[in-house]
Design a protein around this motif. Structure first.
Motif, mmCIF file in Angstrom:
data_model
loop_
_atom_site.group_PDB
_atom_site.id
_atom_site.type_symbol
_atom_site.label_atom_id
_atom_site.label_comp_id
_atom_site.label_asym_id
_atom_site.label_seq_id
_atom_site.Cartn_x
_atom_site.Cartn_y
_atom_site.Cartn_z
ATOM 1 N N LEU A 447 -6.233 9.085 4.118
ATOM 2 C CA LEU A 447 -5.334 8.691 5.414
ATOM 3 C C LEU A 447 -5.926 7.554 5.525
ATOM 4 O O LEU A 447 -5.491 6.722 6.058
ATOM 5 N N GLN A 448 -6.561 8.176 6.876
ATOM 6 C CA GLN A 448 -7.268 7.078 6.673
ATOM 7 C C GLN A 448 -8.254 5.130 6.515
ATOM 8 O O GLN A 448 -7.247 4.538 6.602
ATOM 9 N N SER A 449 -7.865 6.034 4.679
ATOM 10 C CA SER A 449 -8.460 4.403 4.121
ATOM 11 C C SER A 449 -6.741 3.530 3.632
ATOM 12 O O SER A 449 -6.841 2.623 4.210
ATOM 13 N N PHE A 450 -5.340 4.543 3.785
ATOM 14 C CA PHE A 450 -4.634 4.366 3.343
ATOM 15 C C PHE A 450 -3.969 3.286 5.059
ATOM 16 O O PHE A 450 -2.781 2.546 4.964
ATOM 17 N N TYR A 451 -4.511 3.755 5.930
ATOM 18 C CA TYR A 451 -4.624 3.359 7.621
ATOM 19 C C TYR A 451 -4.837 1.694 7.384
ATOM 20 O O TYR A 451 -3.859 1.140 7.739
ATOM 21 N N MET A 452 -6.176 1.887 7.231
ATOM 22 C CA MET A 452 -6.653 0.804 7.056
ATOM 23 C C MET A 452 -6.552 -0.235 6.047
ATOM 24 O O MET A 452 -5.752 -1.654 6.367
ATOM 25 N N SER A 504 5.768 4.559 7.144
ATOM 26 C CA SER A 504 4.981 4.819 5.695
ATOM 27 C C SER A 504 4.171 5.269 6.608
ATOM 28 O O SER A 504 3.204 7.198 5.580
ATOM 29 N N ILE A 505 2.856 5.379 7.658
ATOM 30 C CA ILE A 505 2.205 6.301 7.843
ATOM 31 C C ILE A 505 2.585 8.014 8.094
ATOM 32 O O ILE A 505 1.718 8.774 7.693
ATOM 33 N N LEU A 506 3.384 7.688 8.602
ATOM 34 C CA LEU A 506 4.480 9.794 9.072
ATOM 35 C C LEU A 506 4.514 10.266 7.369
ATOM 36 O O LEU A 506 4.644 11.599 7.711
ATOM 37 N N ASN A 507 5.120 9.482 7.117
ATOM 38 C CA ASN A 507 5.562 9.240 5.388
ATOM 39 C C ASN A 507 4.386 10.188 4.931
ATOM 40 O O ASN A 507 4.634 11.201 3.607
ATOM 41 N N GLN A 508 2.733 9.682 4.816
ATOM 42 C CA GLN A 508 1.657 9.826 4.075
ATOM 43 C C GLN A 508 1.042 10.929 4.893
ATOM 44 O O GLN A 508 1.159 11.900 3.958
#
Length: 834
Positions: A447-452, A504-508
């Motif tokens: 999740l952190q990598s996805f956010y960055m 996208s963050i919420l769906n992830q």
């Protein structure tokens, strides 16, 4: 009429009499409803007709004294009726029980006859017993002389039979050995062993003992070989162990041999499992891809891509997946281990020990050896399982891992049932918990990598229109920053980028929670265990995953507010604005929604301390405030840099007479307008103070007083600057203090006001460091009037802009060598023309 009434009363009394029969008799005899005598206090009143001490004379005397004639007649009538009623009830009872009385009489008569016959038989029996006793005494007296001789002959016969058994024992043992009747041979030898040992000093007995020892040694050798082969049935093996123990074979040695033989088979199973764990042949090719991460789906300017999928990064494992590996371990190693435990317990622990074996406490010794044996092999097996689980680095599909852990946990429960008190099941449970916790950490890292990665995509989307703007408008100095079309495209994309990033963050997060939720499914055995579910849901999922990710979002956002020397210095201002709005949205609704969704989906019980929603909302709001303050600071410094260079690079003493507004002032107004549009896309308008009708036409004197310019020019003497400074300082005392770098509110007006304050304060400080000529002062007047015409619209209080611009003009006049202000009408013409 009275006769009819009496008749009706008589009929009613007759119809209710059967129901009152038993009641009145019970009342008379003092018996309750249950048929027991009522425990009532004995009445001592002599006038109580139902009492034991009733006295008729006293009762009659009392009635004569107290009652009238009519009452006496009524009392008599009543008593007569009661007497008749009792007589009638008595007769009814006699009639009803007449047959019973007859039957009872017959029974009593028959019993008398039976008892008479029984007495005759008892007398006959007593006479027979006396005769038998007399005959027995006569027989004992006759045989008394021969009894001792018979006893002696019986003892000699028994001894001869024992001697015969001893002399035949070697042949008997050899026959049993040929027929493989090992149990019978051991029993025969145990019967004669004590006698042979006792008379071993006699040559004949010594020979028999030596022959028996040789035969039993051969028998023991065959039993050891049979035990070593282990190919017999469980019953035969149990019998073999029991016979070896009866032959004084050391129990510890038998346990060690059994466990050593079993270990060789279990070792092969462990080696097969270890062969499944080997380095991935293309490890170098997937070294970088093996790190857990999620694919970024926040595409620039594409708000439709709001449901990203997790990347299926290949795990550096062998050809078999985790479920096949666990299945093989359970079906081969664990099953074999359970079989060994059951067989061992049947042989050495659960088997009933008798005689000398019972005193050796073999079960306790055997159980200790079994615990150590199982613990050592289980530790090696668990090490292989953990190594295989650690290779599951991909965060794509969780179903195989969860099913594998469930199967692993279920099969270990068989060990717990077979071996109570063993730490092996608890160690297996800890492996399951660690695997689930490690999976949660992998998802957090992903999740952190996805956010960055999503932020990187957003930065690229924000930079793309800016590059096109620079190339398109590089030669035009008078156009707005970015041009109308490009500015409109960038403005329209900002809310879309925010919506796309947030969605996208919420769906992830939802996708990750759905994947982690497999660990708590109803058909998973370990999910319902209290030692797993409560801690995993509250501390694992809620705290370590969701709360940690929310904190990471806030902390990583705050890192963009670092000084210019760090990575925050290159952050686009639009990204700061977007992140501040994202954190503010998290504070208002998103955090509560995510945590509520987590609590409902995982049924989180807040037994252990958890982070409250208010704490996370406070942290998100602080991050939003810091980002917005930093945005104001960055934008204010950008405009301030233009103003500072425009002031420092100009010769204000020898400048020409102003004919138009400087281009930098137009650029300041254009940039402020662009920032106003940009902020307005993400934040509400805010509250402004009421504007005056002539806000755009306010004029500035060369000092902060209300004196006219002509009077100031006529009275310009060496003492005039002192008067000007004095009046300016007095004016500042009564003016409202302006805090330049104060925190801004979450609205457009407050943000633009903060930027303008920083810009004009920088302009003021730069003016105070320069020396001006006549035309330099006039140019400052023109520039300030132009700024006043446009900037007052953006701030919350127009007096703030007027005060700062008045300070700039006044400071220029104080630093002017020849203060000759320009006429206000000329200033207005130049500004309107510019």
């Amino acid at each position: 009429m009275e006769g009819e009434a009496d008749g009706l009363v008589q009929v009613s009394e007759d119809s209710g009499r059967p129901r009152r029969v038993h009641g009145m008799l019970k009342l008379y005899y003092g018996i309750n409803k249950e048929g027991k005598a009522a425990e009532q206090a004995e009445s001592l009143d002599p006038c109580d007709i139902n009492g034991a001490h009733f006295d008729p004379e006293l009762f009659l005397n009392k009635l004569r004294r107290e009652c009238s004639l009519a009452e006496l007649m009524d009392q008599e009538t009543c008593m007569v009726k009661q007497i008749r009623s009792l007589d009638s009830d008595m007769q009814t009872l006699v009639y009803e029980n007449y047959n019973k009385f007859i039957s009872a009489t017959d029974t009593i008569r028959k019993m008398k006859n039976d008892f008479k016959k029984m007495e005759d038989e008892m007398d006959c029996l007593s006479a027979n017993m006396s005769a038998i006793t007399e005959f027995s005494a006569r027989i004992s007296g006759t045989l008394q002389d021969q009894h001792a001789q018979i006893t002696k002959l019986s003892g000699v016969h028994t001894l001869l039979r024992k001697l015969q058994f001893l002399f035949e024992l070697p042949a008997r043992l050899n026959k049993c050995l040929e027929l493989q009747a090992y149990a019978q041979a051991v029993r025969s030898h145990r019967r004669a062993r004590c006698v042979l040992q006792q008379y071993s000093h006699l040559p004949s007995f010594k020979g028999i003992q030596d022959d028996c020892h040789a035969i039993m040694d051969k028998l023991a050798q065959e039993l050891r070989q049979k035990f070593r082969d282990g190919g017999s049935s469980a019953k035969d093996l149990s019998e073999c162990v029991e016979l070896l123990l009866q032959l004084d074979e050391p129990a510890e040695e038998l346990c060690d041999k059994f466990l050593s033989h079993a270990q060789s088979r279990l070792e092969s199973d462990l080696q097969g499992l270890e062969a499944e764990i080997r380095p991935y042949p293309f490890a170098s090719a997937v070294k970088d891809a093996s790190a857990p991460r999620l694919s970024s789906a926040a595409a620039a300017g594409s708000p439709t891509d709001n449901s990203p999928k997790m990347s299926t990064v290949p795990s550096p494992t062998s050809n078999t997946d985790i479920l096949e590996f666990i299945d093989r371990g359970c079906n081969e190693f664990v099953s074999s281990l359970c079989l060994v435990i059951a067989s061992y317990q049947e042989l050495f622990i659960n088997h009933a020990q008798t005689g000398e074996l019972a005193s050796k406490n073999i079960p306790q010794m055997a159980n200790g050896k079994l615990q150590a044996f199982v613990g050592d092999l289980a530790a090696r097996y668990f090490s292989l399982v953990e190594r295989r689980i650690q290779e599951e680095k991909g965060v794509g599909d969780n179903s195989l891992l969860v099913r594998a852990l469930d199967r692993f946990h279920r099969r270990l429960q068989a060990v717990a049932k077979l071996l109570p008190g063993s730490p092996v099941p608890n160690q297996g449970t800890e492996i399951v918990i660690r695997a689930a916790t490690e999976r949660v950490k992998q998802y957090l890292s992903a999740l952190q990598s996805f956010y960055m990665d999503s932020l990187t995509d957003v930065r690229q989307a924000l930079a793309t229109p800016r590059l096109s703007v620079v190339s398109a408008s590089g030669g035009g100095g008078g156009a707005l920053l970015g041009g109308p079309a490009s500015s409109r495209d960038a403005s329209n994309s900002l809310p879309e980028l925010l919506s796309s990033l947030s969605a996208s963050i919420l769906n992830q997060i939802k996708s990750v929670l759905a994947s982690v939720h497999l660990f708590t499914a109803k058909d998973i055995a370990f999910s319902n265990k209290p030692y797993f579910k409560g801690e995993f849901c509250s501390q694992g999922v809620r705290e370590s995953l969701v709360v940690s990710f929310i904190k990471f979002v806030c902390q990583s956002s705050r890192q963009f507010c670092e000084s210019a020397g760090d990575k925050g210095g290159s952050t686009p201002p639009a990204l700061l604005l977007l992140l501040s709005r994202l954190c503010l949205d998290y504070e208002t609704s998103t955090i509560s929604y995510i945590l509520t969704l987590t609590d409902e989906q995982f049924l989180v019980q807040h037994h252990s301390p958890v982070t409250p929603v208010t704490t996370l909302c406070t942290e998100a709001r602080e991050a939003a405030q810091k980002l917005l303050n930093h945005y104001v600071k960055v934008q204010g410094l950008i405009i301030s840099q233009m103003l500072r260079k425009s002031v420092e690079t100009r010769d204000w003493v020898n400048t020409i007479e102003p004919r138009n507004v400087r281009a930098v002032m137009k650029r300041v107004v254009e940039d402020t307008t662009s920032i106003d549009v940009q902020v307005g896309l993400l934040y509400e308008e805010g509250v402004r103070k009421a504007h005056s009708s002539d806000s755009s036409k306010r004029t500035f004197s060369v000092y902060s007083s209300s004196r006219q310019q002509a009077r100031y020019a006529a009275s310009y003497t060496p003492s005039a600057p002192m008067d000007t400074n004095l009046l300016s300082n007095i004016h500042k005392l009564f003016s409202e203090r302006i805090d330049i770098f104060s925190s801004v509110e979450f609205n457009k007006v407050s943000v633009i006001t903060g930027i303008i304050k920083i810009s004009l304060k920088t302009f003021l400080e730069c003016v105070r460091l320069r020396t001006f000529g006549r035309y330099g002062l006039q140019q400052i007047q023109v520039d300030c009037h132009y700024l006043q015409m446009y900037l007052w619209r953006f701030v919350s209080d127009e007096n703030l802009v007027h005060f700062l611009l008045d300070e700039i003009v006044g400071s220029s006049a104080h630093r002017c060598l020849d203060p000759a202000p320009m006429e206000q009408s000329v200033i207005e013409v130049i500004c309107e023309r510019g």
